[in-house]
Design a protein around this motif. Structure first.
Motif, PDB file in Angstrom:
ATOM      1  N   SER A 161      -3.782  10.415  -0.636  1.00  0.00           N
ATOM      2  CA  SER A 161      -3.275   9.715  -1.824  1.00  0.00           C
ATOM      3  C   SER A 161      -2.717  10.738  -2.795  1.00  0.00           C
ATOM      4  CB  SER A 161      -4.399   8.924  -2.498  1.00  0.00           C
ATOM      5  OG  SER A 161      -3.992   8.484  -3.783  1.00  0.00           O
ATOM      6  N   ASN A 163      -2.065   9.945  -5.766  1.00  0.00           N
ATOM      7  CA  ASN A 163      -2.402   9.451  -7.108  1.00  0.00           C
ATOM      8  C   ASN A 163      -3.894   9.350  -7.382  1.00  0.00           C
ATOM      9  OD1 ASN A 163       0.439   8.854  -7.700  1.00  0.00           O
ATOM     10  ND2 ASN A 163       0.195   7.181  -6.226  1.00  0.00           N
ATOM     11  N   TYR A 164      -4.726   9.615  -6.353  1.00  0.00           N
ATOM     12  CA  TYR A 164      -6.148   9.399  -6.565  1.00  0.00           C
ATOM     13  C   TYR A 164      -6.968  10.404  -5.761  1.00  0.00           C
ATOM     14  CZ  TYR A 164     -10.256   6.657  -7.886  1.00  0.00           C
ATOM     15  OH  TYR A 164     -11.453   6.248  -8.441  1.00  0.00           O
ATOM     16  N   TRP A 223     -10.145  -4.981  -2.374  1.00  0.00           N
ATOM     17  CA  TRP A 223      -8.927  -4.188  -2.491  1.00  0.00           C
ATOM     18  C   TRP A 223      -7.685  -5.061  -2.287  1.00  0.00           C
ATOM     19  CZ3 TRP A 223      -9.471   1.068  -3.480  1.00  0.00           C
ATOM     20  CH2 TRP A 223     -10.713   1.647  -3.218  1.00  0.00           C
ATOM     21  N   GLU A 226      -1.153  -3.586   0.293  1.00  0.00           N
ATOM     22  CA  GLU A 226       0.291  -3.533   0.489  1.00  0.00           C
ATOM     23  C   GLU A 226       0.569  -2.758   1.765  1.00  0.00           C
ATOM     24  OE1 GLU A 226       2.601  -2.205  -2.918  1.00  0.00           O
ATOM     25  OE2 GLU A 226       0.859  -2.557  -4.202  1.00  0.00           O
ATOM     26  N   LEU A 234      -1.763   0.439   1.920  1.00  0.00           N
ATOM     27  CA  LEU A 234      -2.159   0.975   0.621  1.00  0.00           C
ATOM     28  C   LEU A 234      -3.110  -0.023  -0.023  1.00  0.00           C
ATOM     29  CD1 LEU A 234      -1.964   2.943  -1.772  1.00  0.00           C
ATOM     30  CD2 LEU A 234       0.029   1.636  -2.560  1.00  0.00           C
ATOM     31  N   THR A 236      -5.537  -0.936  -3.273  1.00  0.00           N
ATOM     32  CA  THR A 236      -5.730  -0.597  -4.681  1.00  0.00           C
ATOM     33  C   THR A 236      -6.738  -1.536  -5.320  1.00  0.00           C
ATOM     34  OG1 THR A 236      -3.818  -1.988  -5.305  1.00  0.00           O
ATOM     35  CG2 THR A 236      -3.412   0.373  -5.000  1.00  0.00           C
ATOM     36  N   ASN A 237      -7.505  -0.978  -6.257  1.00  0.00           N
ATOM     37  CA  ASN A 237      -8.429  -1.753  -7.077  1.00  0.00           C
ATOM     38  C   ASN A 237      -8.465  -1.090  -8.439  1.00  0.00           C
ATOM     39  OD1 ASN A 237     -11.240  -2.084  -8.321  1.00  0.00           O
ATOM     40  ND2 ASN A 237     -11.233  -3.712  -6.805  1.00  0.00           N
ATOM     41  N   GLU A 239      -7.644   1.340 -10.970  1.00  0.00           N
ATOM     42  CA  GLU A 239      -7.029   2.662 -10.841  1.00  0.00           C
ATOM     43  C   GLU A 239      -7.299   3.307  -9.488  1.00  0.00           C
ATOM     44  OE1 GLU A 239      -5.005   3.882 -13.168  1.00  0.00           O
ATOM     45  OE2 GLU A 239      -5.329   2.015 -14.260  1.00  0.00           O
ATOM     46  N   ARG A 240      -8.193   2.719  -8.723  1.00  0.00           N
ATOM     47  CA  ARG A 240      -8.541   3.297  -7.425  1.00  0.00           C
ATOM     48  C   ARG A 240      -7.411   3.084  -6.416  1.00  0.00           C
ATOM     49  NH1 ARG A 240     -12.682   0.232  -9.229  1.00  0.00           N
ATOM     50  NH2 ARG A 240     -14.556   1.325  -9.917  1.00  0.00           N
ATOM     51  N   GLU A 241      -7.300   4.029  -5.481  1.00  0.00           N
ATOM     52  CA  GLU A 241      -6.257   3.934  -4.457  1.00  0.00           C
ATOM     53  C   GLU A 241      -6.789   4.495  -3.145  1.00  0.00           C
ATOM     54  OE1 GLU A 241      -1.987   4.698  -5.404  1.00  0.00           O
ATOM     55  OE2 GLU A 241      -2.230   6.377  -4.015  1.00  0.00           O
ATOM     56  N   VAL A 243      -5.464   4.997   1.004  1.00  0.00           N
ATOM     57  CA  VAL A 243      -4.415   4.894   2.022  1.00  0.00           C
ATOM     58  C   VAL A 243      -5.074   4.872   3.396  1.00  0.00           C
ATOM     59  CG1 VAL A 243      -2.394   6.003   3.060  1.00  0.00           C
ATOM     60  CG2 VAL A 243      -2.734   6.099   0.573  1.00  0.00           C
TER      61      VAL A 243
END
Length: 350
Positions: A161, A163-164, A223, A226, A234, A236-237, A239-241, A243
């Motif tokens: 990720s 972003n996370y 979650w 996508e 992907l 997401t929850n 701010e969590r991410e 992959v």
């Protein structure tokens, strides 16, 4: 002989009748107030594109409905004035028409239309509202089946990720007989997950049975899902991410996280020799990037940002501290893309 002539005349009449019907449709000049208009910025318009395209990504294509052609399509301009009548004979023709439509234009389908479901059932749609309902119903079922297939057909490997947190990079999910197993650093965590569709969103609920461990605190959530491509999800929850990449090859365990270990050059020195090029294959594989892209290694974030003072990656590099962070930049020059990641060099006793 008389019977044969009668049959021939009947066939010609049918053919002429069909031809006349199609010609009549092409000569129609409908009024915007008398047809069901589908705006180009609407969800239904996007659905039509997804039915007629051949995208591999399940969330960018709809395979559960097939139109039976030909279809008559009316086009209106941004002032709702009639522009043209178009006869389409295939998904390709329909897709091309929609993709080439002016962004402010609208379309209307000459209802009723006939369609086939993936079950083989044929049904007739009389309005755009019925069309939207039919698409929504089948899309929900299709996305759940596609997502479940990604989960069940092969293992899922935790990907990187940008972003996370990547604490569990390289972890492996495997589904067997309704039981989900997560393997992290040779430790197994059992539980289950379920796929569902709610409020037009695909979700996966993960539930690992490890009490209040750090692992469950990271993974046990509802979650939103996508598709990144046909094999990657992907999750997401807030701010969590997370992959997840589907892996069906036999060597899916070869590359784990981005902590690369080498033996100390001297006992208790905390110093090792690292050939950074040795890690490039795993980095490309984990990120699912083309291994022909340029890759550079740097000791500082500033050097990575400015593309200065790269480490010579095919020669031994001695770490200056144990668990040293190295900044990696990957460049896809053809698409003007850059990928920036962090790896850790760990010196261990051997």
């Amino acid at each position: 002989m008389k019977t044969n002539i009668t049959l021939l005349i009947s066939v010609l009449m049918i053919l002429l009748s069909c031809s006349t019907d199609l010609d009549d449709n092409l000569n129609l000049k409908p009024n915007i107030n008398t047809v069901d208009v589908i705006r180009s910025d609407s969800d239904l318009f996007d659905n039509l594109l997804e039915i007629t395209n051949n995208e591999d990504r399940p969330d960018k294509s709809i395979a559960c409905i097939d139109f039976i052609y030909p279809l008559t399509i009316f086009i209106f301009d941004n002032n709702d004035e009639y522009v043209s009548t178009n006869l389409v004979n295939s998904d390709t023709e329909f897709s091309n028409l929609l993709n080439n439509l002016d962004l402010e234009y609208s379309v209307s389908i000459s209802f009723p239309i006939t369609s086939n479901l993936s079950s083989g059932e044929t049904f007739i749609i009389n309005t755009k509202e019925e069309l939207k309902i039919a698409i929504d119903n089948c899309l929900e079922e299709e996305l759940i089946l596609e997502c479940t297939g990604v989960i069940q057909n092969c293992v899922l490997k935790v990907g990187y990720s940008y972003n996370y947190d990547n604490t569990y990079l390289g972890g492996i999910f495997e589904e067997s007989n309704g039981i989900t197993t997560l393997l992290i650093d040779d430790n197994s965590h059992n539980g289950s997950w379920s796929v569902f569709y709610i409020e037009n969103e695909l979700h996966i609920n993960i539930s690992l049975n490890d009490g209040n461990s750090e692992v469950t605190e990271f993974f046990n959530y509802d979650w939103k899902v996508e598709f990144l491509d046909e094999n990657s999800l992907l999750l997401t929850n807030d701010e969590r991410e997370l992959v997840l990449n589907q892996r069906c090859d036999d060597d899916f365990t070869d590359c784990g996280n981005f902590i690369f270990e080498e033996c100390e050059t001297e006992i208790d020195s905390g110093i090792s020799e690292f050939i950074l090029d040795d890690y490039s294959t795993c980095i490309f594989e984990t990120l699912e990037l083309d291994d022909e892209f340029q890759i550079f290694y740097f000791e500082t974030e500033e050097d990575a940002t400015n593309l200065e003072n790269p480490i010579t990656s095919n020669e031994p590099f001695n770490n200056t501290e144990n668990e040293q962070t190295i900044y990696v930049k990957i460049i896809d020059a053809d698409n003007d893309m850059e990928y920036n990641i962090l790896i850790t060099l760990s010196s261990i006793s051997c």
